[in-house]
Each structure stands twice: as C-alpha cells, then as structure tokens.
Design a protein around this motif. Structure first.
Motif, PDB file in Angstrom:
ATOM      1  N   THR A  10      37.912  -1.772  21.681  1.00 43.59           N
ATOM      2  CA  THR A  10      37.825  -0.517  20.949  1.00 43.59           C
ATOM      3  C   THR A  10      37.135   0.557  21.775  1.00 43.59           C
ATOM      4  N   VAL A  11      37.702   1.739  21.765  1.00 44.77           N
ATOM      5  CA  VAL A  11      37.084   2.900  22.396  1.00 44.77           C
ATOM      6  C   VAL A  11      36.600   3.851  21.309  1.00 44.77           C
ATOM      7  N   SER A  12      35.365   4.310  21.420  1.00 43.06           N
ATOM      8  CA  SER A  12      34.842   5.296  20.473  1.00 43.06           C
ATOM      9  C   SER A  12      33.990   6.306  21.222  1.00 43.06           C
ATOM     10  N   THR A  13      33.864   7.486  20.635  1.00 47.79           N
ATOM     11  CA  THR A  13      33.047   8.535  21.241  1.00 47.79           C
ATOM     12  C   THR A  13      31.596   8.355  20.842  1.00 47.79           C
ATOM     13  N   VAL A  14      30.696   8.442  21.828  1.00 47.72           N
ATOM     14  CA  VAL A  14      29.264   8.366  21.565  1.00 47.72           C
ATOM     15  C   VAL A  14      28.722   9.759  21.255  1.00 47.72           C
ATOM     16  N   ALA A  15      29.002  10.739  22.111  1.00 50.18           N
ATOM     17  CA  ALA A  15      28.489  12.094  21.904  1.00 50.18           C
ATOM     18  C   ALA A  15      29.152  13.057  22.868  1.00 50.18           C
ATOM     19  N   SER A  16      29.071  14.335  22.551  1.00 49.69           N
ATOM     20  CA  SER A  16      29.450  15.387  23.490  1.00 49.69           C
ATOM     21  C   SER A  16      28.446  15.405  24.635  1.00 49.69           C
ATOM     22  N   THR A  17      28.926  15.723  25.829  1.00 53.57           N
ATOM     23  CA  THR A  17      28.035  15.833  26.991  1.00 53.57           C
ATOM     24  C   THR A  17      27.743  17.287  27.351  1.00 53.57           C
ATOM     25  N   VAL A  18      28.183  18.227  26.520  1.00 52.69           N
ATOM     26  CA  VAL A  18      27.997  19.650  26.799  1.00 52.69           C
ATOM     27  C   VAL A  18      26.612  20.091  26.322  1.00 52.69           C
ATOM     28  N   PRO A  19      25.748  20.536  27.241  1.00 54.19           N
ATOM     29  CA  PRO A  19      24.403  20.977  26.860  1.00 54.19           C
ATOM     30  C   PRO A  19      24.397  22.433  26.390  1.00 54.19           C
ATOM     31  N   GLU A  20      23.197  22.957  26.187  1.00 57.18           N
ATOM     32  CA  GLU A  20      23.054  24.307  25.648  1.00 57.18           C
ATOM     33  C   GLU A  20      23.680  25.380  26.540  1.00 57.18           C
ATOM     34  N   ASN A  21      23.677  25.192  27.847  1.00 56.98           N
ATOM     35  CA  ASN A  21      24.222  26.225  28.739  1.00 56.98           C
ATOM     36  C   ASN A  21      25.738  26.121  28.898  1.00 56.98           C
ATOM     37  N   GLY A  22      26.364  25.137  28.253  1.00 63.02           N
ATOM     38  CA  GLY A  22      27.822  25.043  28.251  1.00 63.02           C
ATOM     39  C   GLY A  22      28.441  24.314  29.414  1.00 63.02           C
ATOM     40  N   ASP A  23      27.647  23.665  30.277  1.00 60.26           N
ATOM     41  CA  ASP A  23      28.213  22.914  31.408  1.00 60.26           C
ATOM     42  C   ASP A  23      29.270  21.914  30.925  1.00 60.26           C
ATOM     43  N   GLU A  24      30.286  21.699  31.770  1.00 65.12           N
ATOM     44  CA  GLU A  24      31.401  20.825  31.428  1.00 65.12           C
ATOM     45  C   GLU A  24      31.644  19.798  32.538  1.00 65.12           C
ATOM     46  N   ASN A  25      32.695  18.994  32.322  1.00 67.51           N
ATOM     47  CA  ASN A  25      33.186  18.045  33.318  1.00 67.51           C
ATOM     48  C   ASN A  25      32.129  17.011  33.684  1.00 67.51           C
ATOM     49  N   PRO A  26      31.776  16.119  32.741  1.00 65.28           N
ATOM     50  CA  PRO A  26      30.797  15.079  33.029  1.00 65.28           C
ATOM     51  C   PRO A  26      31.312  14.132  34.109  1.00 65.28           C
ATOM     52  N   TYR A  27      30.444  13.773  35.053  1.00 72.54           N
ATOM     53  CA  TYR A  27      30.853  12.946  36.185  1.00 72.54           C
ATOM     54  C   TYR A  27      30.045  11.652  36.272  1.00 72.54           C
ATOM     55  N   GLY A  28      28.746  11.767  36.553  1.00 72.47           N
ATOM     56  CA  GLY A  28      27.929  10.582  36.762  1.00 72.47           C
ATOM     57  C   GLY A  28      27.453   9.966  35.460  1.00 72.47           C
ATOM     58  N   VAL A  29      27.335   8.626  35.447  1.00 71.06           N
ATOM     59  CA  VAL A  29      26.861   7.885  34.278  1.00 71.06           C
ATOM     60  C   VAL A  29      25.881   6.819  34.746  1.00 71.06           C
TER      61      VAL A  29
END
Length: 382
Positions: free
Chosen positions: A51-70
C-alpha cells in the motif's frame, strides 16, 4: 490512477510478462548467482509491502518545491526527533531547479515543520553558486546534518555551479561548508560513522556536464570524504578520495542533470545507481581503497531498471532503487538478480516519469519512505 491507502501497488509490465525470466537473464549477463541448487529464491522485501499512502506535503512556508533528499532520523537531539523524516527541497516557489533552500521534518503521522531555511547570502564558508538542496542528505551522530547543494542562477543547467556540502547543527543553523577538492554538483550521498570519524560517499554530476550542453560526458565521480568531529564543533574534512569515476552524466531540460545518483554501502561494497546507463554498479573495498575503481563492477543492467535514482539497502542486503522514468521501485539482490519491481507512482507523462527521487527505510525497516515530486509530498510504501 493514484495509489493511496487501501490500494495495492501495481506490478510492473516486466513482472507481468515474467520477472523470473528477466531476472535470470540479467543475472547471467552480470555474473550474479541464482539461488543455491536451483532452489526458489527467498521472498523479496518489497513483496511484503502493498500500500502507498501520503504522509504529508513537503512544501514549507516559503513555497519551496521538488522534494529530493530523504533521511530517517535515528536519534532525538535538538530540533531533530527520532523516527521523523528529514526532506530537502531542490526548487523554489517559482519551481526553478537548483534554488530550493529548505529542509522540512515530517512525523510518521503527517505533521510537517520547517527544520531550516538557508540564506545563500549568509553562509559561513564557500559554496560556489549558492544554495539548491539535492538528494545528498544525511544526519551524523550528534545531530550534524549534511546536505548537498547544486545551485543554479535561473533554474537552467547552463547556470549550474559546483556548489558544496552544507553542515547544519541540531537546531538547523548552517555552521560550515565543505567545498572544492572534487566536490562538483553533489547529487546524492550515504554515510557511515565509527566514533568521531565519519565517511561520506558523495556522487558528483557536474564534471564537464555544463560544457557538454546535453551530450553525454563520462566524468561523474564518487568521493569518499572523511570527517572528524570534536565536541560541539562542526565535523571537519580531513581527507578526500576518489573511489569511483567515469560515470555517464548529461544535462537535461526536464531533470536539469542526469548522472550517478543513489549510493548504498553494505559489507564494504558501495553500490551506485548509474542513471544514464540504467544499471547498478558495485565498488569493492569502498571504505579503505586509496584509488578509483572506475565505474565498478556491473551488478545488474536493464531489465526493470529505468534510470534508477535514489537508493536504500534492505535489512537483508538487497538494493532498492526508484526509477526516474517510470515510477517503479526495483529490488536487486547482491548477486545481481532483480528480485522484484512494483510501480509506486503513476503520475506524470509518461505515467510515473519524473516523480521519484530519494527514499529511505523507516527505523523498523518494514516501510519505505519516498518523495513524490509530482505532488510535492512524502509518501510511504507499507
């Protein structure tokens, strides 16, 4: 089609036509061994996850996008909390690549906080080009966060510069930078620590790439960077060794740059995801070698691999990679057998392309966290 809680992962087309046959061919081509005596291979790690589920948005207050490192945090110290997931963002709010400046921390139940917002104009040391946070992300004992920067001026490969490794303390403050001496577009990283000494294995993807203008350039490297930590002072680099070289790399209008990405260490061997060649290679004696192994021994190539990017190692030593071109996660044994492949992202065009990058196991080693760049979220395969 979106995979979410309660829905099963999709078996890839390669599996649908018979993964056993494909894996046998890949094993024969790379010198990997089948199960002893022809016995059935043990179940793959990802076969237990559905099963795949979403944990949370990775977009912070300044609006940065494109999450890379985990990276899954292993100890609670300062603002870092055990079991939470640290994520780096590569793009800014205008979606320009190589301009993201934030690290966010996500709890397993989905609470997101901003761990750090890095100001490129106020760094404590050199970082050529500024800040654009990559998949190269780790947390060393004591809460020292090390993250790669491959910055651009305008989101294009033509303006990419060498960048650096940024060292942050447990409160999210940048305390030092590590630049030069082979660091040139640090793209991904893994680390191992013994006492006060840490070894970082860092892939670099800008050696001749910008000048190549989109053509393949075989100059990608893997560096082993030795760090010493003393008390409350940031880790200090004491040595740099090129342990891998000659990896294919190229600039790309969609991905900015494609080159050696995920790295994972097991029993002294460093495995490298060679994205351009769609293969995984193995560099022996990675902790102690004093010279480059070139691109290493080819462990497996082709088959279910389709531009492999992020990498993680399972408790049994199998290698997990996620494909940049089709949204699949692939499991490969140390013998070179592609044991399983499942599609965990179907967004993008073509489906699943461009959505996956970094991944990490949870602390219980029974789930896989991964970023979904198509929606700017952290997902989990369980």
């Amino acid at each position: 089609m979106r995979l979410r809680a309660g829905s099963s992962v999709l078996v890839s087309a390669a599996l649908a036509v018979g993964l056993t046959t494909a894996a046998t061919a890949a094993t024969a081509a790379t010198g990997g061994a089948a199960a002893p005596g022809g016995a059935a291979a043990p179940p793959a790690f990802i076969d237990r996850l559905s099963t795949v589920s979403t944990v949370a948005s990775t977009v912070p207050e300044n609006g940065d996008e494109n999450p890379y490192g985990v990276f899954t945090i292993r100890e609670s110290v300062g603002e870092l909390h055990r079991g939470n997931v640290l994520v780096s963002n590569f793009n800014n709010s205008a979606n320009l690549q190589g301009t993201g400046t934030t690290l966010v921390q996500v709890t397993p139940d989905g609470t997101r906080t901003t761990f750090a917002t890095i100001d490129p104009a106020h760094l404590p040391g050199s970082c050529p080009g500024g800040v654009g946070l990559t998949t190269a992300l780790t947390v060393l004992p004591g809460g020292w966060v090390v993250v790669g920067s491959l910055p651009t001026a305008d989101g294009s490969a033509a303006t990419a510069q060498a960048g650096c490794l940024l060292v942050l303390d447990r409160q999210g403050t940048v305390r030092s930078t590590i630049a030069g001496d082979g660091i040139n577009g640090p793209w991904d990283m893994t680390a191992v620590t013994a006492g006060d000494r840490s070894e970082l294995f860092v892939t670099n993807v800008l050696n001749g790439t910008v000048a190549g203008g989109g053509a393949e350039v075989d100059q990608g490297t893997v560096l082993r960077i030795t760090l010493d930590t003393k008390g409350d002072q940031p880790p200090v680099r004491t040595a740099t060794t090129v342990v891998g070289s000659g990896f294919a790399e190229r600039s790309d209008p969609a991905a900015l740059v494609v080159g050696p990405t995920g790295v994972g260490l097991h029993d002294g061997t460093l495995y490298v995801a060679d994205a351009v060649k769609s293969r995984i290679t193995a560099i022996p004696d990675a902790l102690f070698r004093t010279d480059s192994a070139g691109t290493g021994r080819v462990l497996t190539s082709g088959g279910c691999l389709n531009a492999p990017l992020g990498m993680a190692i399972t408790p049994g030593g199998d290698i997990l990679t996620v494909n940049g071109d089709d949204g699949n996660i692939v499991e490969t044994t140390r013998a070179g057998r592609q044991a399983a492949s499942e599609q965990i992202n179907t967004e993008g065009s073509p489906p699943g392309a461009g959505a996956l990058f970094g991944l990490a196991l949870n602390l219980d080693h029974d789930q896989v966290y991964f970023v979904n760049d198509a929606d700017n979220v952290l997902d989990v395969l369980r």
